[in-house]
Design a protein around this motif. Structure first.
Motif, PDB file in Angstrom:
ATOM      1  N   THR A  84       0.731  -1.244   0.017  1.00  0.00           N
ATOM      2  CA  THR A  84      -0.079   0.072  -0.011  1.00  0.00           C
ATOM      3  C   THR A  84       1.077   1.170   0.117  1.00  0.00           C
ATOM      4  O   THR A  84       1.669   1.237   0.951  1.00  0.00           O
ATOM      5  CB  THR A  84      -0.915  -0.138   1.192  1.00  0.00           C
ATOM      6  N   LEU A  85       0.659   2.034  -0.921  1.00  0.00           N
ATOM      7  CA  LEU A  85       1.462   3.538  -1.011  1.00  0.00           C
ATOM      8  C   LEU A  85       0.403   4.629  -0.469  1.00  0.00           C
ATOM      9  O   LEU A  85      -0.816   4.559  -0.974  1.00  0.00           O
ATOM     10  CB  LEU A  85       2.003   3.562  -2.410  1.00  0.00           C
ATOM     11  N   TYR A  86       0.872   5.361   0.217  1.00  0.00           N
ATOM     12  CA  TYR A  86       0.332   6.610   0.972  1.00  0.00           C
ATOM     13  C   TYR A  86       0.902   7.714   0.419  1.00  0.00           C
ATOM     14  O   TYR A  86       2.165   7.973   0.544  1.00  0.00           O
ATOM     15  CB  TYR A  86       0.583   6.465   2.482  1.00  0.00           C
ATOM     16  N   ILE A  87       0.204   8.418  -0.403  1.00  0.00           N
ATOM     17  CA  ILE A  87       0.516   9.714  -0.836  1.00  0.00           C
ATOM     18  C   ILE A  87      -0.096  10.855  -0.495  1.00  0.00           C
ATOM     19  O   ILE A  87      -1.295  10.997   0.275  1.00  0.00           O
ATOM     20  CB  ILE A  87       0.548   9.628  -2.562  1.00  0.00           C
ATOM     21  N   PRO A  88       0.632  12.093  -0.456  1.00  0.00           N
ATOM     22  CA  PRO A  88      -0.160  13.353   0.065  1.00  0.00           C
ATOM     23  C   PRO A  88      -1.466  13.556  -0.525  1.00  0.00           C
ATOM     24  O   PRO A  88      -1.684  13.571  -1.753  1.00  0.00           O
ATOM     25  CB  PRO A  88       0.889  14.480  -0.158  1.00  0.00           C
ATOM     26  N   ASP A 114      -0.491  -2.361  -4.927  1.00  0.00           N
ATOM     27  CA  ASP A 114      -1.655  -3.008  -4.970  1.00  0.00           C
ATOM     28  C   ASP A 114      -3.038  -2.222  -4.574  1.00  0.00           C
ATOM     29  O   ASP A 114      -4.034  -2.220  -5.179  1.00  0.00           O
ATOM     30  CB  ASP A 114      -1.858  -4.171  -3.692  1.00  0.00           C
ATOM     31  N   SER A 115      -2.416  -0.949  -3.559  1.00  0.00           N
ATOM     32  CA  SER A 115      -3.508  -0.076  -2.868  1.00  0.00           C
ATOM     33  C   SER A 115      -2.837   1.101  -2.884  1.00  0.00           C
ATOM     34  O   SER A 115      -1.577   1.438  -2.567  1.00  0.00           O
ATOM     35  CB  SER A 115      -4.078  -0.614  -1.842  1.00  0.00           C
ATOM     36  N   VAL A 116      -3.335   2.240  -3.071  1.00  0.00           N
ATOM     37  CA  VAL A 116      -3.065   3.549  -3.001  1.00  0.00           C
ATOM     38  C   VAL A 116      -4.058   4.353  -2.108  1.00  0.00           C
ATOM     39  O   VAL A 116      -5.250   4.440  -2.417  1.00  0.00           O
ATOM     40  CB  VAL A 116      -2.804   4.336  -4.209  1.00  0.00           C
ATOM     41  N   LEU A 117      -3.618   4.869  -0.866  1.00  0.00           N
ATOM     42  CA  LEU A 117      -4.418   5.914   0.092  1.00  0.00           C
ATOM     43  C   LEU A 117      -3.618   7.028   0.164  1.00  0.00           C
ATOM     44  O   LEU A 117      -2.429   7.344  -0.367  1.00  0.00           O
ATOM     45  CB  LEU A 117      -4.608   5.267   1.353  1.00  0.00           C
ATOM     46  N   THR A 118      -4.123   7.976   1.131  1.00  0.00           N
ATOM     47  CA  THR A 118      -3.425   9.154   1.220  1.00  0.00           C
ATOM     48  C   THR A 118      -2.737   9.098   2.608  1.00  0.00           C
ATOM     49  O   THR A 118      -3.104   8.319   3.640  1.00  0.00           O
ATOM     50  CB  THR A 118      -4.487  10.402   1.198  1.00  0.00           C
ATOM     51  N   THR A 119      -1.803   9.969   2.939  1.00  0.00           N
ATOM     52  CA  THR A 119      -0.743   9.925   4.029  1.00  0.00           C
ATOM     53  C   THR A 119      -1.685   9.913   5.444  1.00  0.00           C
ATOM     54  O   THR A 119      -1.077   9.247   6.299  1.00  0.00           O
ATOM     55  CB  THR A 119       0.164  10.937   3.964  1.00  0.00           C
ATOM     56  N   PRO A 120      -2.749  10.875   5.523  1.00  0.00           N
ATOM     57  CA  PRO A 120      -3.541  10.583   6.979  1.00  0.00           C
ATOM     58  C   PRO A 120      -3.862   9.577   7.341  1.00  0.00           C
ATOM     59  O   PRO A 120      -4.194   9.083   8.281  1.00  0.00           O
ATOM     60  CB  PRO A 120      -4.658  11.759   6.510  1.00  0.00           C
ATOM     61  N   GLU A 121      -4.259   8.375   6.273  1.00  0.00           N
ATOM     62  CA  GLU A 121      -4.625   7.220   6.550  1.00  0.00           C
ATOM     63  C   GLU A 121      -3.515   6.401   7.325  1.00  0.00           C
ATOM     64  O   GLU A 121      -4.113   5.062   7.550  1.00  0.00           O
ATOM     65  CB  GLU A 121      -5.347   6.588   5.126  1.00  0.00           C
ATOM     66  N   ILE A 122      -2.541   6.656   7.112  1.00  0.00           N
ATOM     67  CA  ILE A 122      -1.550   5.903   7.865  1.00  0.00           C
ATOM     68  C   ILE A 122      -1.675   5.578   9.131  1.00  0.00           C
ATOM     69  O   ILE A 122      -1.284   4.427   9.674  1.00  0.00           O
ATOM     70  CB  ILE A 122       0.031   6.342   7.553  1.00  0.00           C
TER      71      ILE A 122
END
Length: 449
Positions: A84-88, A114-122
């Protein structure tokens, strides 16, 4: 040789790298499970300034993502094989100045993730076993281990897959264009910085916006300084130019050195030294194959240097005695080469800078070189007064050096020739195509094709 452009149309193989890293970790601890956690480089501001510092992605993060976005994170769940990649997220104020950032959909299509979310979701990350890298954790994540993941990535990076080799090939191809352009311009250039600008322009114009390292553009006796940084001296009256420069393509480096006559014709002494170094490189490169002992190849380079300098009369006496005394270190003080990849001096070399043997102290790779590694072969002979003069004052060393003949060579400065070599099971492949044949180099300098 596969078409590297066709290979590069695919995605950087981040998932395969993650699996390889886990395999290494389990070779050290069979019970490894949980989550790998990595952070990309943060956006940094220039001190006392409102501008951003130049960005360079953390190599550990890039190896498992292929992502060059700042302020991003990665988690890789070992059991489920899910990354999972977390991007701004979108920052409205930033959009005014910089435009819309990459979306999650764009990132998912671009990266092997496999998945991309935003950094606050870390903040939702939970695992009893989190593996991270020391001093690279800025969130509330609590790693169980901060050493093994770093070691694993450093060791795995030694073995380049097809995609990584394609990136290095492209960096070499573009860097060769730049080296060739410098040859075309050197005869009419006024100073070193003009030639650095020529090299940078060709790299940027052809796709290498970043440099793998700061170029070394050393004319005359400055070529005896291994990591010369001035790049501003006039060329008038100088014999040779040593150009050590390589572009970086998508975080992968080229590292190429060529030495050539500024006038288009080598002086007698310069040509003699060049031929010795070229032979050193040729013989040492031909020794490469999977399992070859790098220490032995480095020793061979010194033996060849001694033979060559004895033939010229710069050294005198018995070859074996000179080798044992380490007198050749005065003329060839650095290691024969280093691993190459995302870093110019890439990981996994196991150097021993505490080695009491001066011949091996600065050797950046020790032990056997495996298939799939990319290594530089960069012998050199230098005439640096700061290094050589202490040998001349030491009776145990000076008896092997003929100062009268040595005096003819100071203006040569230094000669280094460097190529980037892919080690294979049965031999090697040279990824560097920049011209090094004397007749070809001089033809280009003098206006030939």
């Amino acid at each position: 040789m596969a078409d590297y452009e066709a290979i590069l149309k695919g995605k950087y193989p981040a998932k395969a790298h993650a699996r390889k890293v886990v395999e290494y970790m389990r070779s050290k601890n069979k019970d490894v499970s949980g989550v790998l956690y990595l952070e990309g480089q943060k956006t940094k501001m220039i001190e006392d300034n409102d501008g951003e510092a130049p960005f360079r992605q953390r190599r550990f993060f890039y190896y498992l993502t292929g992502c060059s976005l700042p302020d991003s994170y990665l988690t890789y769940d070992i059991q489920s094989d899910k990354s999972t990649l977390y991007i701004p997220p979108i920052d409205a104020d930033s959009v005014i100045w910089s435009g819309l950032p990459m979306s999650a959909e764009e990132a998912l299509s671009l990266y092997d993730i496999d998945s991309v979310l935003t950094t606050p979701e870390i903040t939702s990350l939970s695992s009893s076993s989190i593996y991270a890298i020391a001093d690279q954790v800025s969130t509330s994540v609590s790693p169980v281990d901060t050493k093994l993941l770093k070691e694993a990535i450093e060791e795995c990076r030694v073995f380049k897959d097809e995609y990584e080799v394609a990136l290095i090939r492209k960096a070499n191809t573009i860097s060769t264009l730049a080296h060739t352009e410098v040859l075309k311009r050197v005869k009419n250039a006024k100073n070193e910085r003009e030639l650095e600008a020529v090299f940078l322009e060709r790299c940027i114009a052809n796709g290498c916006r970043e440099q793998a390292y700061h170029s070394i553009v050393a004319s005359g006796t400055a070529a005896a300084t291994l990591h010369y940084v001035d790049n501003a001296k006039p060329l008038n009256g100088k014999l040779n130019l040593l150009l050590d420069a390589g572009g970086e393509y998508n975080c992968y480096a080229a590292d190429i050195t060529r030495t050539f006559p500024i006038s288009g014709t080598f002086s007698k002494e310069s040509r003699q030294i060049y031929d010795i170094v070229l032979q050193m490189q040729h013989v040492c490169t031909n020794m490469l194959k999977a399992g070859a002992l790098w220490d032995k190849i480095h020793l061979t380079a010194h033996e060849l240097a001694i033979e060559g300098l004895l033939a010229l009369g710069i050294l005198k006496g018995d070859k074996e005695e000179i080798l044992k005394a380490r007198t050749s270190v005065a003329f060839f003080p650095h290691g024969l080469g280093h691993y190459l990849g995302m870093d110019t001096h890439d990981t996994g070399g196991h150097a021993n800078y505490q080695d009491k043997d001066s011949m091996f102290r600065y050797l950046r790779v020790r032990g056997n070189v495996p298939a799939g590694s990319v290594i530089t072969v960069e012998p050199g002979i230098y005439f640096c007064r700061f290094i050589i003069e202490p040998y001349l004052k030491d009776p145990a060393q000076s008896k092997y050096i003929n100062t009268e003949i040595l005096d003819r060579y100071w203006e040569v400065g230094g000669v280094r020739i460097e190529d980037n070599i892919l080690v294979t099971e049965t031999g090697y492949e040279n990824l560097t195509t920049a011209v090094k044949d004397v007749d070809e180099m001089c033809s280009i300098i003098n206006g030939g094709s």
